[in-house]
Design a protein around this motif. Structure first.
Motif, PDB file in Angstrom:
ATOM      1  N   UNK A 119       8.112 -17.459   0.152  1.00  0.00           N
ATOM      2  CA  UNK A 119       9.303 -16.928  -0.497  1.00  0.00           C
ATOM      3  C   UNK A 119       9.220 -17.124  -2.007  1.00  0.00           C
ATOM      4  N   UNK A 120       8.778 -18.297  -2.446  1.00  0.00           N
ATOM      5  CA  UNK A 120       8.694 -18.569  -3.885  1.00  0.00           C
ATOM      6  C   UNK A 120       7.710 -17.636  -4.567  1.00  0.00           C
ATOM      7  N   UNK A 121       6.544 -17.451  -3.957  1.00  0.00           N
ATOM      8  CA  UNK A 121       5.540 -16.556  -4.533  1.00  0.00           C
ATOM      9  C   UNK A 121       6.055 -15.118  -4.544  1.00  0.00           C
ATOM     10  N   UNK A 122       6.664 -14.699  -3.443  1.00  0.00           N
ATOM     11  CA  UNK A 122       7.180 -13.330  -3.355  1.00  0.00           C
ATOM     12  C   UNK A 122       8.214 -13.059  -4.434  1.00  0.00           C
ATOM     13  N   UNK A 123       9.109 -14.015  -4.659  1.00  0.00           N
ATOM     14  CA  UNK A 123      10.168 -13.800  -5.652  1.00  0.00           C
ATOM     15  C   UNK A 123       9.640 -13.828  -7.081  1.00  0.00           C
ATOM     16  N   UNK A 124       8.548 -14.551  -7.300  1.00  0.00           N
ATOM     17  CA  UNK A 124       7.915 -14.519  -8.620  1.00  0.00           C
ATOM     18  C   UNK A 124       7.279 -13.156  -8.882  1.00  0.00           C
ATOM     19  N   UNK A 125       6.623 -12.602  -7.867  1.00  0.00           N
ATOM     20  CA  UNK A 125       5.888 -11.354  -8.047  1.00  0.00           C
ATOM     21  C   UNK A 125       6.782 -10.112  -8.002  1.00  0.00           C
ATOM     22  N   UNK A 126       7.866 -10.172  -7.240  1.00  0.00           N
ATOM     23  CA  UNK A 126       8.662  -8.981  -6.945  1.00  0.00           C
ATOM     24  C   UNK A 126       9.092  -8.175  -8.172  1.00  0.00           C
ATOM     25  N   UNK A 127       9.714  -8.774  -9.200  1.00  0.00           N
ATOM     26  CA  UNK A 127      10.152  -7.941 -10.334  1.00  0.00           C
ATOM     27  C   UNK A 127       8.992  -7.281 -11.079  1.00  0.00           C
ATOM     28  N   UNK A 128       7.870  -7.965 -11.179  1.00  0.00           N
ATOM     29  CA  UNK A 128       6.707  -7.391 -11.853  1.00  0.00           C
ATOM     30  C   UNK A 128       6.090  -6.267 -11.013  1.00  0.00           C
ATOM     31  N   UNK A 129       6.065  -6.456  -9.695  1.00  0.00           N
ATOM     32  CA  UNK A 129       5.572  -5.387  -8.827  1.00  0.00           C
ATOM     33  C   UNK A 129       6.485  -4.164  -8.916  1.00  0.00           C
ATOM     34  N   UNK A 130       7.785  -4.418  -9.005  1.00  0.00           N
ATOM     35  CA  UNK A 130       8.729  -3.308  -9.141  1.00  0.00           C
ATOM     36  C   UNK A 130       8.459  -2.491 -10.387  1.00  0.00           C
ATOM     37  N   UNK A 131       8.118  -3.169 -11.494  1.00  0.00           N
ATOM     38  CA  UNK A 131       7.789  -2.453 -12.722  1.00  0.00           C
ATOM     39  C   UNK A 131       6.511  -1.630 -12.543  1.00  0.00           C
ATOM     40  N   UNK A 177       7.364   1.260 -10.027  1.00  0.00           N
ATOM     41  CA  UNK A 177       8.457   2.162 -10.394  1.00  0.00           C
ATOM     42  C   UNK A 177       9.568   2.188  -9.374  1.00  0.00           C
ATOM     43  N   UNK A 178       9.659   1.137  -8.548  1.00  0.00           N
ATOM     44  CA  UNK A 178      10.697   1.042  -7.521  1.00  0.00           C
ATOM     45  C   UNK A 178      11.090  -0.421  -7.369  1.00  0.00           C
ATOM     46  N   UNK A 179      12.335  -0.704  -7.050  1.00  0.00           N
ATOM     47  CA  UNK A 179      12.717  -2.104  -6.837  1.00  0.00           C
ATOM     48  C   UNK A 179      12.028  -2.674  -5.596  1.00  0.00           C
ATOM     49  N   UNK A 180      11.641  -3.933  -5.679  1.00  0.00           N
ATOM     50  CA  UNK A 180      11.035  -4.628  -4.550  1.00  0.00           C
ATOM     51  C   UNK A 180      12.035  -5.675  -4.081  1.00  0.00           C
ATOM     52  N   UNK A 181      12.488  -5.543  -2.853  1.00  0.00           N
ATOM     53  CA  UNK A 181      13.525  -6.404  -2.283  1.00  0.00           C
ATOM     54  C   UNK A 181      12.883  -7.385  -1.312  1.00  0.00           C
ATOM     55  N   UNK A 182      13.208  -8.674  -1.442  1.00  0.00           N
ATOM     56  CA  UNK A 182      12.685  -9.708  -0.556  1.00  0.00           C
ATOM     57  C   UNK A 182      13.647  -9.891   0.610  1.00  0.00           C
ATOM     58  N   UNK A 183      13.142  -9.778   1.827  1.00  0.00           N
ATOM     59  CA  UNK A 183      13.955  -9.978   3.030  1.00  0.00           C
ATOM     60  C   UNK A 183      13.289 -11.067   3.865  1.00  0.00           C
ATOM     61  N   UNK A 184      14.001 -12.148   4.104  1.00  0.00           N
ATOM     62  CA  UNK A 184      13.467 -13.236   4.921  1.00  0.00           C
ATOM     63  C   UNK A 184      13.745 -12.972   6.397  1.00  0.00           C
ATOM     64  N   UNK A 210      -1.171  -2.482  -8.209  1.00  0.00           N
ATOM     65  CA  UNK A 210       0.028  -3.162  -8.690  1.00  0.00           C
ATOM     66  C   UNK A 210      -0.097  -4.673  -8.517  1.00  0.00           C
ATOM     67  N   UNK A 211      -0.673  -5.096  -7.398  1.00  0.00           N
ATOM     68  CA  UNK A 211      -0.838  -6.527  -7.133  1.00  0.00           C
ATOM     69  C   UNK A 211      -1.793  -7.160  -8.144  1.00  0.00           C
ATOM     70  N   UNK A 212      -2.945  -6.531  -8.341  1.00  0.00           N
ATOM     71  CA  UNK A 212      -3.941  -7.083  -9.257  1.00  0.00           C
ATOM     72  C   UNK A 212      -3.397  -7.130 -10.685  1.00  0.00           C
ATOM     73  N   UNK A 213      -2.715  -6.079 -11.102  1.00  0.00           N
ATOM     74  CA  UNK A 213      -2.140  -6.060 -12.452  1.00  0.00           C
ATOM     75  C   UNK A 213      -1.108  -7.159 -12.630  1.00  0.00           C
ATOM     76  N   UNK A 214      -0.300  -7.387 -11.595  1.00  0.00           N
ATOM     77  CA  UNK A 214       0.725  -8.422 -11.658  1.00  0.00           C
ATOM     78  C   UNK A 214       0.105  -9.807 -11.746  1.00  0.00           C
TER      79      UNK A 214
END
Length: 280
Positions: A1-13, A16-23, A228-232
């Motif tokens: 969860x911690x890693x996902x939330x760190x990456x999510x906003x940068x992946x969204x950029x 070009x779409x929001x990335x939502x974390x769902x547990x 997107x992952x590698x760039x982030x």
């Protein structure tokens, strides 16, 4: 969860779409993993997971509701939490070599901690036993903090724990970090050797965190996600946060990730046999 939330906003950029974390907790991660396995392979539903759902679950469960290889498209292994071998500051061994020599002079008298039977720490400890010719007793704990308390009280001999938890105690002089269990030195702790430098045949079962998509993901969508992952992961602020959290950055290709999973099945399979575990 911690890693996902760190990456999510940068992946969204990047996407070009929001990335939502769902547990989706439950059944050691199998509930959320199965949900992604049954989702459409269109790139809109992605799983972040670890060997616990994609390797050890397959080795230790007779009825898994998904096939870890057939039902997913590997995107990239993101990071590997770095694991340290530590002892109390009062322990007589000053190095891993001294620890191994001491353990061989005192067979069956030393113990090591893990976060439970079948956990990566348990199986890494059994792998170390086999590679170094030791007889360390496995002591499972429900939480890392309990093991930290017990090693400083002298109730266990060795701590197998994430660097993130061990390093502050080492800096305070309460613990001595003897080695890193991964295959290369951790950039944030360049002076701490790896186990392989002392025991060349040792190879820790991997404990990566990685991204998966459902099976049959179109190649173009896979390429978009991987890019997107590698760039982030290359962003300085992301790298700094991950390394401060005790994570070694991977960011490999889908093919390399698939190979890492295959290697994991080999290593975990051997360790499961060494530990005498059977599927439930």
């Amino acid at each position: 969860d911690t890693v996902a939330r760190l990456l999510a906003p940068h992946l969204g950029e990047q996407l070009g779409q929001p990335v939502v974390i769902i547990n989706r907790p439950g059944a050691n991660g199998a509930i959320g993993t199965e949900q992604v396995a049954r989702a459409a392979g269109d790139g809109y539903t992605i799983l972040i997971s670890s060997p616990s759902t994609h390797i050890t679950a397959a080795l230790l469960s007779r009825e898994l509701p998904y096939d870890p290889r057939r039902d997913f498209t590997p995107i990239s292994a993101l990071v590997e939490p770095v694991t340290a071998i530590a002892v109390a500051s009062s322990f007589p061994a000053q190095s891993l070599r001294e620890l191994i020599d001491y353990a061989k002079r005192n067979p069956g008298k030393l113990s090591y901690s893990s976060t439970g039977i079948g956990s990566v720490f348990h199986l890494a400890g059994e792998t170390l036993n086999q590679a170094a010719g030791l007889d360390l007793l496995h002591v499972p704990y429900k939480a890392n903090q309990q093991a930290l308390t017990d090693i400083m009280a002298g109730r266990i001999s060795l701590l197998l724990n994430p660097v993130l938890l061990v390093a502050p105690q080492a800096r305070a002089g309460k613990l001595r970090m003897l080695a890193i269990m991964e295959g290369r030195r951790f950039s944030a702790l360049p002076d701490v050797p790896t186990v392989q430098e002392v025991v060349p045949s040792f190879e820790k079962p991997p404990s990566w965190m990685g991204f998966f998509a459902p099976a049959r993901l179109p190649a173009s969508v896979l390429a978009t996600w991987h890019g997107a992952v590698v760039s982030t992961l290359r962003l300085p602020e992301v790298r700094t946060r991950l390394e401060e959290g005790g994570m070694a950055i991977i960011g490999n290709s889908p093919a390399e990730f698939a190979q890492l999973i295959d290697r994991g099945f080999d290593l975990y399979g051997r360790a499961v046999k060494l530990a005498g575990l059977r599927p439930e």
